[in-house]
Design an enzyme around this catalytic site. Structure first.
Site, PDB file in Angstrom:
ATOM      1  N   ASP A 188       0.817  -1.208   0.000  1.00  0.00           N
ATOM      2  CA  ASP A 188       0.000   0.000   0.000  1.00  0.00           C
ATOM      3  C   ASP A 188       0.855   1.264   0.000  1.00  0.00           C
ATOM      4  O   ASP A 188       0.403   2.341   0.396  1.00  0.00           O
ATOM      5  CB  ASP A 188      -0.956   0.017   1.195  1.00  0.00           C
ATOM      6  N   ASP A 221      -3.182  -5.206  -4.910  1.00  0.00           N
ATOM      7  CA  ASP A 221      -2.646  -3.868  -5.223  1.00  0.00           C
ATOM      8  C   ASP A 221      -1.134  -3.845  -5.439  1.00  0.00           C
ATOM      9  O   ASP A 221      -0.564  -2.778  -5.672  1.00  0.00           O
ATOM     10  CB  ASP A 221      -3.000  -2.845  -4.140  1.00  0.00           C
ATOM     11  N   ASP A 251     -14.669   0.350   5.732  1.00  0.00           N
ATOM     12  CA  ASP A 251     -13.593   0.950   4.948  1.00  0.00           C
ATOM     13  C   ASP A 251     -12.830   2.013   5.722  1.00  0.00           C
ATOM     14  O   ASP A 251     -11.815   2.511   5.246  1.00  0.00           O
ATOM     15  CB  ASP A 251     -14.154   1.581   3.672  1.00  0.00           C
TER      16      ASP A 251
END
Length: 476
Positions: free
Chosen positions: A117, A155, A305
Protein backbone atom coordinates in the site's frame (compact mmCIF):
# COMPACT_ATOMS: atom_id res chain seq x y z
CA UNK A 1 -3.70 6.24 -18.26
CA UNK A 2 -5.03 8.90 -15.89
CA UNK A 3 -7.58 7.67 -13.37
CA UNK A 4 -9.83 9.84 -11.23
CA UNK A 5 -8.89 9.49 -7.59
CA UNK A 6 -12.49 8.63 -6.71
CA UNK A 7 -12.18 5.50 -8.85
CA UNK A 8 -8.99 4.26 -7.24
CA UNK A 9 -9.54 1.85 -4.38
CA UNK A 10 -6.94 0.58 -1.96
CA UNK A 11 -7.09 -1.30 1.31
CA UNK A 12 -6.04 -1.40 4.98
CA UNK A 13 -5.41 -4.46 7.15
CA UNK A 14 -6.80 -4.34 10.69
CA UNK A 15 -6.87 -7.11 13.29
CA UNK A 16 -10.16 -7.90 14.95
CA UNK A 17 -10.62 -9.16 18.48
CA UNK A 18 -11.86 -12.67 19.07
CA UNK A 19 -15.54 -13.04 19.81
CA UNK A 20 -16.34 -15.87 22.20
CA UNK A 21 -19.38 -18.08 22.11
CA UNK A 22 -21.02 -20.53 19.76
CA UNK A 23 -24.48 -20.81 18.29
CA UNK A 24 -26.27 -22.55 15.47
CA UNK A 25 -25.95 -20.79 12.11
CA UNK A 26 -27.91 -21.60 8.98
CA UNK A 27 -25.57 -22.16 6.06
CA UNK A 28 -26.24 -22.16 2.35
CA UNK A 29 -23.25 -23.26 0.32
CA UNK A 30 -22.82 -22.52 -3.35
CA UNK A 31 -21.56 -25.66 -5.05
CA UNK A 32 -19.91 -25.49 -8.45
CA UNK A 33 -20.83 -28.77 -10.06
CA UNK A 34 -19.49 -27.68 -13.42
CA UNK A 35 -17.05 -25.06 -14.55
CA UNK A 36 -16.08 -23.31 -17.74
CA UNK A 37 -12.66 -22.34 -16.34
CA UNK A 38 -9.96 -24.57 -14.91
CA UNK A 39 -11.47 -24.92 -11.41
CA UNK A 40 -14.50 -26.94 -10.37
CA UNK A 41 -15.95 -27.84 -7.00
CA UNK A 42 -17.38 -26.27 -3.88
CA UNK A 43 -15.63 -23.30 -2.25
CA UNK A 44 -14.84 -23.51 1.47
CA UNK A 45 -16.87 -21.49 3.97
CA UNK A 46 -14.82 -20.41 7.01
CA UNK A 47 -16.81 -21.35 10.15
CA UNK A 48 -14.92 -18.75 12.24
CA UNK A 49 -15.18 -15.68 10.01
CA UNK A 50 -16.19 -12.36 11.57
CA UNK A 51 -19.68 -12.46 10.09
CA UNK A 52 -20.32 -16.03 11.23
CA UNK A 53 -19.22 -15.13 14.75
CA UNK A 54 -21.45 -12.05 14.81
CA UNK A 55 -24.49 -14.06 13.72
CA UNK A 56 -23.73 -16.68 16.37
CA UNK A 57 -23.48 -14.02 19.08
CA UNK A 58 -26.59 -12.05 18.03
CA UNK A 59 -29.39 -14.50 17.20
CA UNK A 60 -32.08 -12.05 18.35
CA UNK A 61 -30.92 -9.10 16.25
CA UNK A 62 -33.50 -8.07 13.65
CA UNK A 63 -30.79 -8.02 10.98
CA UNK A 64 -29.37 -11.44 11.81
CA UNK A 65 -31.52 -13.56 9.51
CA UNK A 66 -30.72 -11.53 6.39
CA UNK A 67 -27.01 -11.36 7.20
CA UNK A 68 -26.95 -15.09 8.02
CA UNK A 69 -28.73 -16.22 4.88
CA UNK A 70 -27.06 -13.93 2.35
CA UNK A 71 -23.55 -13.31 3.71
CA UNK A 72 -22.59 -15.68 6.54
CA UNK A 73 -23.78 -18.60 4.44
CA UNK A 74 -21.21 -17.92 1.74
CA UNK A 75 -17.54 -18.86 1.29
CA UNK A 76 -15.14 -15.94 1.62
CA UNK A 77 -11.38 -15.58 1.46
CA UNK A 78 -9.18 -16.00 4.52
CA UNK A 79 -6.60 -13.18 4.62
CA UNK A 80 -3.00 -13.80 5.69
CA UNK A 81 -2.00 -10.25 6.52
CA UNK A 82 -0.13 -10.36 9.85
CA UNK A 83 3.58 -10.99 9.32
CA UNK A 84 4.85 -13.83 11.48
CA UNK A 85 7.39 -16.20 9.97
CA UNK A 86 7.12 -18.71 12.82
CA UNK A 87 3.36 -19.26 12.42
CA UNK A 88 2.98 -18.99 8.64
CA UNK A 89 3.08 -22.74 8.01
CA UNK A 90 0.82 -23.75 10.89
CA UNK A 91 -1.83 -21.11 10.10
CA UNK A 92 -1.96 -22.14 6.45
CA UNK A 93 -2.00 -25.84 7.31
CA UNK A 94 -4.85 -25.46 9.81
CA UNK A 95 -7.06 -23.57 7.36
CA UNK A 96 -6.28 -25.73 4.35
CA UNK A 97 -6.63 -28.89 6.43
CA UNK A 98 -10.14 -27.88 7.52
CA UNK A 99 -11.11 -27.21 3.90
CA UNK A 100 -9.65 -30.53 2.77
CA UNK A 101 -11.59 -32.34 5.47
CA UNK A 102 -14.77 -30.71 4.15
CA UNK A 103 -13.74 -31.66 0.60
CA UNK A 104 -13.97 -28.03 -0.45
CA UNK A 105 -11.64 -25.49 -2.03
CA UNK A 106 -10.15 -22.81 0.25
CA UNK A 107 -9.39 -19.28 -0.94
CA UNK A 108 -6.34 -17.70 0.71
CA UNK A 109 -5.44 -14.05 0.21
CA UNK A 110 -1.74 -13.35 0.82
CA UNK A 111 -1.05 -9.74 1.82
CA UNK A 112 2.56 -9.64 3.02
CA UNK A 113 4.63 -7.85 0.35
CA UNK A 114 7.21 -5.36 1.60
CA UNK A 115 6.05 -1.72 1.40
CA UNK A 116 2.48 -2.78 0.71
CA UNK A 117 0.00 0.00 0.00
CA UNK A 118 3.03 2.28 -0.51
CA UNK A 119 3.16 2.82 3.23
CA UNK A 120 -0.42 4.13 3.37
CA UNK A 121 -3.35 2.91 5.41
CA UNK A 122 -2.30 -0.71 4.87
CA UNK A 123 1.37 -0.24 5.75
CA UNK A 124 2.88 -3.46 7.01
CA UNK A 125 3.91 -6.80 5.65
CA UNK A 126 7.42 -8.19 5.53
CA UNK A 127 10.24 -5.85 6.64
CA UNK A 128 12.29 -6.77 3.55
CA UNK A 129 12.02 -9.04 0.54
CA UNK A 130 14.37 -11.66 1.91
CA UNK A 131 12.12 -12.12 4.95
CA UNK A 132 9.14 -12.06 2.60
CA UNK A 133 10.53 -15.06 0.74
CA UNK A 134 11.13 -16.87 4.02
CA UNK A 135 7.51 -16.24 5.04
CA UNK A 136 6.26 -17.45 1.65
CA UNK A 137 8.37 -20.61 1.88
CA UNK A 138 6.92 -21.44 5.29
CA UNK A 139 3.39 -20.57 4.16
CA UNK A 140 3.75 -22.76 1.07
CA UNK A 141 4.71 -25.77 3.18
CA UNK A 142 1.29 -25.55 4.84
CA UNK A 143 -0.74 -25.71 1.62
CA UNK A 144 -1.02 -29.48 1.35
CA UNK A 145 -1.47 -31.12 -2.04
CA UNK A 146 -5.12 -30.49 -2.96
CA UNK A 147 -6.60 -27.56 -4.88
CA UNK A 148 -6.24 -24.17 -3.19
CA UNK A 149 -6.84 -20.71 -4.68
CA UNK A 150 -4.18 -18.10 -3.83
CA UNK A 151 -4.90 -14.39 -4.25
CA UNK A 152 -1.33 -13.11 -4.24
CA UNK A 153 -0.77 -9.54 -2.99
CA UNK A 154 -3.70 -7.21 -3.65
CA UNK A 155 -2.65 -3.87 -5.22
CA UNK A 156 0.99 -4.98 -5.46
CA UNK A 157 1.15 -4.46 -9.24
CA UNK A 158 -1.59 -1.89 -9.79
CA UNK A 159 -0.16 0.49 -7.16
CA UNK A 160 3.51 1.26 -7.83
CA UNK A 161 3.64 5.04 -7.38
CA UNK A 162 5.96 4.98 -4.36
CA UNK A 163 8.57 2.66 -5.89
CA UNK A 164 11.54 3.58 -8.07
CA UNK A 165 12.57 1.40 -10.98
CA UNK A 166 14.93 -0.69 -8.88
CA UNK A 167 12.26 -1.31 -6.25
CA UNK A 168 9.70 -2.20 -8.92
CA UNK A 169 12.08 -4.75 -10.40
CA UNK A 170 12.77 -6.20 -6.97
CA UNK A 171 9.06 -6.48 -6.22
CA UNK A 172 8.41 -8.14 -9.57
CA UNK A 173 11.12 -10.68 -8.89
CA UNK A 174 9.79 -11.30 -5.38
CA UNK A 175 6.26 -12.00 -6.65
CA UNK A 176 7.60 -14.22 -9.42
CA UNK A 177 9.66 -16.19 -6.90
CA UNK A 178 6.72 -16.42 -4.49
CA UNK A 179 4.54 -17.81 -7.27
CA UNK A 180 7.06 -20.50 -8.13
CA UNK A 181 7.62 -21.33 -4.46
CA UNK A 182 3.90 -21.91 -3.92
CA UNK A 183 3.52 -23.94 -7.12
CA UNK A 184 6.54 -26.07 -6.24
CA UNK A 185 5.16 -26.82 -2.78
CA UNK A 186 1.66 -27.64 -4.05
CA UNK A 187 1.36 -28.25 -7.81
CA UNK A 188 -2.43 -28.12 -7.43
CA UNK A 189 -2.35 -24.57 -6.07
CA UNK A 190 -3.96 -22.00 -8.37
CA UNK A 191 -2.07 -18.70 -8.07
CA UNK A 192 -3.50 -15.40 -9.31
CA UNK A 193 -1.63 -12.08 -9.53
CA UNK A 194 -2.90 -8.53 -9.10
CA UNK A 195 -4.62 -6.88 -12.08
CA UNK A 196 -6.16 -3.96 -10.19
CA UNK A 197 -9.56 -3.37 -11.78
CA UNK A 198 -11.21 -2.15 -14.95
CA UNK A 199 -11.14 1.56 -14.04
CA UNK A 200 -7.50 1.74 -12.95
CA UNK A 201 -4.71 0.86 -15.39
CA UNK A 202 -5.35 -0.04 -19.03
CA UNK A 203 -5.48 -3.68 -20.11
CA UNK A 204 -2.21 -3.33 -22.01
CA UNK A 205 -0.43 -1.72 -19.07
CA UNK A 206 -1.84 -4.36 -16.74
CA UNK A 207 -0.60 -7.15 -19.01
CA UNK A 208 2.88 -5.61 -19.06
CA UNK A 209 2.97 -5.49 -15.27
CA UNK A 210 1.71 -9.06 -14.97
CA UNK A 211 4.37 -10.28 -17.36
CA UNK A 212 7.12 -8.43 -15.50
CA UNK A 213 5.98 -10.09 -12.25
CA UNK A 214 6.08 -13.62 -13.65
CA UNK A 215 2.49 -14.35 -14.63
CA UNK A 216 3.93 -17.05 -16.89
CA UNK A 217 4.40 -19.10 -13.70
CA UNK A 218 0.92 -18.30 -12.36
CA UNK A 219 -2.55 -19.46 -13.37
CA UNK A 220 -3.81 -15.97 -14.12
CA UNK A 221 -4.88 -12.80 -12.36
CA UNK A 222 -7.56 -11.36 -10.06
CA UNK A 223 -9.45 -8.08 -10.29
CA UNK A 224 -11.96 -5.87 -8.44
CA UNK A 225 -10.80 -6.63 -4.88
CA UNK A 226 -10.25 -2.90 -4.43
CA UNK A 227 -13.34 -1.64 -6.25
CA UNK A 228 -17.04 -2.16 -6.94
CA UNK A 229 -17.07 -2.41 -10.73
CA UNK A 230 -19.72 -4.56 -12.35
CA UNK A 231 -18.94 -8.16 -13.14
CA UNK A 232 -19.56 -7.55 -16.86
CA UNK A 233 -17.07 -4.67 -16.93
CA UNK A 234 -14.48 -6.75 -15.09
CA UNK A 235 -15.02 -9.68 -17.45
CA UNK A 236 -14.55 -7.41 -20.49
CA UNK A 237 -11.40 -5.99 -18.89
CA UNK A 238 -10.16 -9.51 -18.19
CA UNK A 239 -10.67 -10.56 -21.80
CA UNK A 240 -8.63 -7.56 -22.94
CA UNK A 241 -5.84 -8.43 -20.51
CA UNK A 242 -5.85 -12.06 -21.65
CA UNK A 243 -5.72 -10.95 -25.28
CA UNK A 244 -2.71 -8.74 -24.52
CA UNK A 245 -0.99 -11.61 -22.70
CA UNK A 246 -1.72 -13.94 -25.59
CA UNK A 247 -0.01 -11.43 -27.87
CA UNK A 248 3.09 -11.73 -25.70
CA UNK A 249 3.06 -15.50 -26.00
CA UNK A 250 1.69 -15.97 -22.47
CA UNK A 251 -1.33 -18.14 -23.20
CA UNK A 252 -3.73 -20.09 -21.01
CA UNK A 253 -4.13 -17.43 -18.29
CA UNK A 254 -7.50 -16.92 -16.61
CA UNK A 255 -9.22 -14.42 -14.38
CA UNK A 256 -10.99 -14.50 -11.03
CA UNK A 257 -13.30 -11.61 -10.11
CA UNK A 258 -14.22 -10.29 -6.67
CA UNK A 259 -18.02 -9.91 -6.64
CA UNK A 260 -18.47 -9.33 -2.92
CA UNK A 261 -19.75 -5.74 -3.15
CA UNK A 262 -20.44 -4.98 -6.81
CA UNK A 263 -24.19 -5.54 -6.96
CA UNK A 264 -24.76 -1.79 -7.19
CA UNK A 265 -21.93 0.67 -7.69
CA UNK A 266 -23.56 4.11 -7.58
CA UNK A 267 -22.92 6.73 -4.91
CA UNK A 268 -19.98 7.70 -2.72
CA UNK A 269 -16.76 5.68 -2.94
CA UNK A 270 -16.71 4.70 0.72
CA UNK A 271 -18.61 1.55 1.59
CA UNK A 272 -19.17 2.84 5.15
CA UNK A 273 -21.54 5.53 3.88
CA UNK A 274 -22.96 4.02 0.70
CA UNK A 275 -26.39 2.42 0.90
CA UNK A 276 -26.75 1.84 -2.85
CA UNK A 277 -24.35 -1.07 -3.14
CA UNK A 278 -25.36 -4.71 -2.78
CA UNK A 279 -23.53 -7.98 -2.68
CA UNK A 280 -22.83 -9.19 -6.20
CA UNK A 281 -22.82 -12.67 -7.68
CA UNK A 282 -22.55 -15.40 -5.08
CA UNK A 283 -19.15 -17.15 -4.94
CA UNK A 284 -18.82 -20.05 -7.34
CA UNK A 285 -16.44 -21.86 -9.63
CA UNK A 286 -19.28 -22.52 -12.07
CA UNK A 287 -18.79 -19.34 -14.11
CA UNK A 288 -19.91 -20.48 -17.55
CA UNK A 289 -17.03 -18.43 -19.00
CA UNK A 290 -13.88 -20.06 -20.34
CA UNK A 291 -11.81 -17.03 -19.31
CA UNK A 292 -12.99 -16.94 -15.68
CA UNK A 293 -12.03 -19.56 -13.09
CA UNK A 294 -14.24 -18.24 -10.29
CA UNK A 295 -16.35 -15.47 -8.87
CA UNK A 296 -15.04 -14.94 -5.33
CA UNK A 297 -15.79 -12.90 -2.24
CA UNK A 298 -12.23 -11.81 -1.50
CA UNK A 299 -13.18 -8.67 0.44
CA UNK A 300 -15.64 -9.83 3.14
CA UNK A 301 -18.95 -7.91 2.92
CA UNK A 302 -19.75 -5.91 6.04
CA UNK A 303 -16.18 -5.01 6.98
CA UNK A 304 -15.70 -1.24 7.23
CA UNK A 305 -13.59 0.95 4.95
CA UNK A 306 -12.57 3.36 7.70
CA UNK A 307 -14.79 6.37 7.02
CA UNK A 308 -17.49 6.06 9.64
CA UNK A 309 -16.20 2.99 11.49
CA UNK A 310 -12.83 1.53 12.40
CA UNK A 311 -11.28 0.10 9.26
CA UNK A 312 -11.55 -3.67 9.12
CA UNK A 313 -14.18 -4.00 11.82
CA UNK A 314 -17.31 -5.98 11.05
CA UNK A 315 -20.37 -3.72 11.12
CA UNK A 316 -23.79 -5.38 10.99
CA UNK A 317 -25.52 -2.32 9.53
CA UNK A 318 -23.07 -2.36 6.60
CA UNK A 319 -23.62 -6.08 6.09
CA UNK A 320 -27.39 -5.63 6.31
CA UNK A 321 -27.29 -2.77 3.80
CA UNK A 322 -25.34 -4.93 1.33
CA UNK A 323 -27.57 -7.97 1.83
CA UNK A 324 -31.03 -6.41 2.20
CA UNK A 325 -32.86 -6.57 -1.11
CA UNK A 326 -30.21 -8.76 -2.72
CA UNK A 327 -31.43 -12.01 -4.28
CA UNK A 328 -31.34 -15.19 -2.24
CA UNK A 329 -28.40 -17.50 -2.84
CA UNK A 330 -28.86 -20.75 -4.73
CA UNK A 331 -29.28 -24.07 -2.91
CA UNK A 332 -31.63 -22.72 -0.31
CA UNK A 333 -31.81 -25.82 1.88
CA UNK A 334 -29.28 -24.85 4.54
CA UNK A 335 -27.33 -27.40 6.50
CA UNK A 336 -26.80 -26.60 10.17
CA UNK A 337 -23.32 -25.98 11.46
CA UNK A 338 -21.98 -24.75 14.76
CA UNK A 339 -19.03 -22.36 14.73
CA UNK A 340 -16.03 -23.49 16.74
CA UNK A 341 -15.27 -22.10 20.17
CA UNK A 342 -11.57 -21.74 19.47
CA UNK A 343 -10.03 -18.29 19.11
CA UNK A 344 -10.51 -17.08 15.54
CA UNK A 345 -7.62 -15.86 13.40
CA UNK A 346 -6.43 -12.28 13.71
CA UNK A 347 -5.60 -11.75 10.06
CA UNK A 348 -8.23 -9.63 8.38
CA UNK A 349 -8.34 -8.29 4.86
CA UNK A 350 -7.58 -4.77 3.82
CA UNK A 351 -10.37 -2.26 3.63
CA UNK A 352 -10.74 0.33 0.92
CA UNK A 353 -9.38 3.82 1.45
CA UNK A 354 -9.34 6.75 -0.97
CA UNK A 355 -6.07 7.20 -2.85
CA UNK A 356 -3.92 10.28 -2.72
CA UNK A 357 -1.76 9.65 -5.76
CA UNK A 358 -2.07 9.03 -9.47
CA UNK A 359 -0.89 5.75 -11.01
CA UNK A 360 2.54 5.90 -12.63
CA UNK A 361 2.81 6.83 -16.27
CA UNK A 362 5.91 4.78 -16.96
CA UNK A 363 5.36 1.70 -19.05
CA UNK A 364 7.12 -1.60 -18.37
CA UNK A 365 9.03 -3.25 -21.21
CA UNK A 366 6.88 -4.06 -24.21
CA UNK A 367 8.91 -6.96 -25.58
CA UNK A 368 8.38 -10.52 -24.51
CA UNK A 369 11.20 -11.53 -22.15
CA UNK A 370 13.01 -14.69 -23.15
CA UNK A 371 13.24 -17.56 -20.72
CA UNK A 372 16.79 -18.24 -19.61
CA UNK A 373 17.23 -21.77 -18.29
CA UNK A 374 18.84 -21.91 -14.85
CA UNK A 375 22.14 -23.60 -14.18
CA UNK A 376 20.93 -26.73 -12.43
CA UNK A 377 24.20 -28.68 -12.21
CA UNK A 378 24.17 -30.12 -8.67
CA UNK A 379 27.12 -29.51 -6.38
CA UNK A 380 29.74 -32.21 -6.30
CA UNK A 381 29.86 -32.88 -2.61
CA UNK A 382 30.41 -29.84 -0.42
CA UNK A 383 30.45 -26.18 -1.38
CA UNK A 384 27.66 -24.45 -3.26
CA UNK A 385 26.29 -23.80 -6.72
CA UNK A 386 24.25 -21.03 -8.29
CA UNK A 387 21.44 -21.00 -10.83
CA UNK A 388 20.43 -17.87 -12.73
CA UNK A 389 17.05 -16.94 -14.23
CA UNK A 390 16.90 -13.80 -16.39
CA UNK A 391 13.99 -11.54 -17.32
CA UNK A 392 15.23 -9.65 -20.43
CA UNK A 393 13.72 -6.74 -22.31
CA UNK A 394 15.00 -4.18 -24.81
CA UNK A 395 17.88 -2.43 -23.10
CA UNK A 396 17.73 -4.08 -19.70
CA UNK A 397 17.11 -7.12 -17.53
CA UNK A 398 16.67 -8.46 -14.01
CA UNK A 399 18.30 -11.65 -12.79
CA UNK A 400 17.26 -13.90 -9.92
CA UNK A 401 20.04 -16.10 -8.53
CA UNK A 402 19.47 -19.14 -6.33
CA UNK A 403 22.41 -20.21 -4.17
CA UNK A 404 22.24 -23.82 -2.97
CA UNK A 405 24.54 -25.50 -0.47
CA UNK A 406 26.03 -28.90 -1.11
CA UNK A 407 25.68 -31.79 1.29
CA UNK A 408 27.16 -29.74 4.16
CA UNK A 409 26.21 -26.40 5.67
CA UNK A 410 28.04 -23.30 4.47
CA UNK A 411 28.79 -20.09 6.36
CA UNK A 412 29.16 -17.45 3.68
CA UNK A 413 29.15 -17.56 -0.12
CA UNK A 414 30.40 -15.64 -3.13
CA UNK A 415 28.89 -15.99 -6.61
CA UNK A 416 30.83 -14.80 -9.66
CA UNK A 417 28.85 -14.05 -12.82
CA UNK A 418 30.47 -13.21 -16.16
CA UNK A 419 28.59 -10.38 -17.84
CA UNK A 420 28.77 -9.84 -21.62
CA UNK A 421 30.55 -6.82 -23.00
CA UNK A 422 28.44 -3.68 -22.75
CA UNK A 423 26.39 -5.01 -19.83
CA UNK A 424 26.51 -3.41 -16.39
CA UNK A 425 24.87 -3.94 -13.02
CA UNK A 426 22.71 -1.03 -11.79
CA UNK A 427 21.20 -2.48 -8.63
CA UNK A 428 21.41 -5.48 -6.31
CA UNK A 429 19.25 -6.94 -3.53
CA UNK A 430 20.04 -9.54 -0.86
CA UNK A 431 23.75 -9.44 -1.79
CA UNK A 432 26.74 -7.09 -2.00
CA UNK A 433 28.15 -6.59 -5.51
CA UNK A 434 31.85 -6.05 -6.22
CA UNK A 435 32.14 -4.31 -9.57
CA UNK A 436 29.50 -3.52 -12.16
CA UNK A 437 30.82 -5.16 -15.35
CA UNK A 438 32.90 -8.08 -16.54
CA UNK A 439 33.27 -10.73 -13.84
CA UNK A 440 31.08 -9.40 -11.01
CA UNK A 441 31.24 -10.97 -7.56
CA UNK A 442 28.12 -11.08 -5.37
CA UNK A 443 28.70 -11.80 -1.67
CA UNK A 444 26.18 -12.68 1.01
CA UNK A 445 24.90 -10.15 3.52
CA UNK A 446 24.99 -10.70 7.29
CA UNK A 447 21.58 -12.39 7.46
CA UNK A 448 21.76 -14.84 4.54
CA UNK A 449 25.31 -16.21 4.55
CA UNK A 450 24.54 -19.42 6.42
CA UNK A 451 22.80 -22.05 4.27
CA UNK A 452 22.04 -25.51 5.57
CA UNK A 453 23.01 -28.53 3.53
CA UNK A 454 20.90 -28.94 0.35
CA UNK A 455 19.02 -25.73 1.21
CA UNK A 456 18.91 -22.47 -0.76
CA UNK A 457 18.71 -18.70 -0.55
CA UNK A 458 18.17 -16.13 -3.29
CA UNK A 459 19.49 -12.76 -4.37
CA UNK A 460 18.99 -10.66 -7.45
CA UNK A 461 20.30 -7.81 -9.54
CA UNK A 462 19.26 -5.62 -12.43
CA UNK A 463 21.28 -4.18 -15.25
CA UNK A 464 21.45 -2.55 -18.64
CA UNK A 465 22.36 -4.30 -21.84
CA UNK A 466 22.14 -8.03 -22.45
CA UNK A 467 21.45 -10.24 -19.45
CA UNK A 468 23.96 -12.87 -18.32
CA UNK A 469 23.87 -16.40 -19.59
CA UNK A 470 23.91 -19.38 -17.28
CA UNK A 471 27.60 -19.10 -16.39
CA UNK A 472 27.80 -18.64 -12.63
CA UNK A 473 30.29 -20.04 -10.14
CA UNK A 474 29.81 -20.24 -6.40
CA UNK A 475 32.35 -20.51 -3.60
CA UNK A 476 31.08 -21.29 -0.12
Amino acid sequence: MAILSSLRRRSAAISVAAVAGAATVGVCLTVGSASAGTVSGSLYRDPSSAVVRWVAANPGDSRAAVIRDKIASQPQARWFANFNISTAQSEAAAYVGAANAAQQIPVLSVYQITNRDCGGASAGGAPDLNQYQTWVSNFARGLGSQTVLIILETDSLALLTCLNSSEINARNQAISTATRTIKAANPNAKVYLDAGHSTWNSAGETANRLRAAGVQYADGFFSNVSNYNSTSNEANFGRAVISALNGMGLTGKRQVIDTSRNGGASGDWCGDDNTDRRIGMYPTTNTGDNNIDAYLWVKPPGEADGCRYTAGSFQPDLAFSLANGAPNPPNTTPPTTTPPTTTPPTTTPPTTTPPTTTPPTTTPPTTTPPTTPPNTTPPAGDGCYASVAVNQWAGGFTANVTVTAGKSDINGWTVTIALPSGTSVTGTWNAQASGTSGNVQFTNLSYNGRILGRQSTTFGFQGTGTGPGVTATCVG
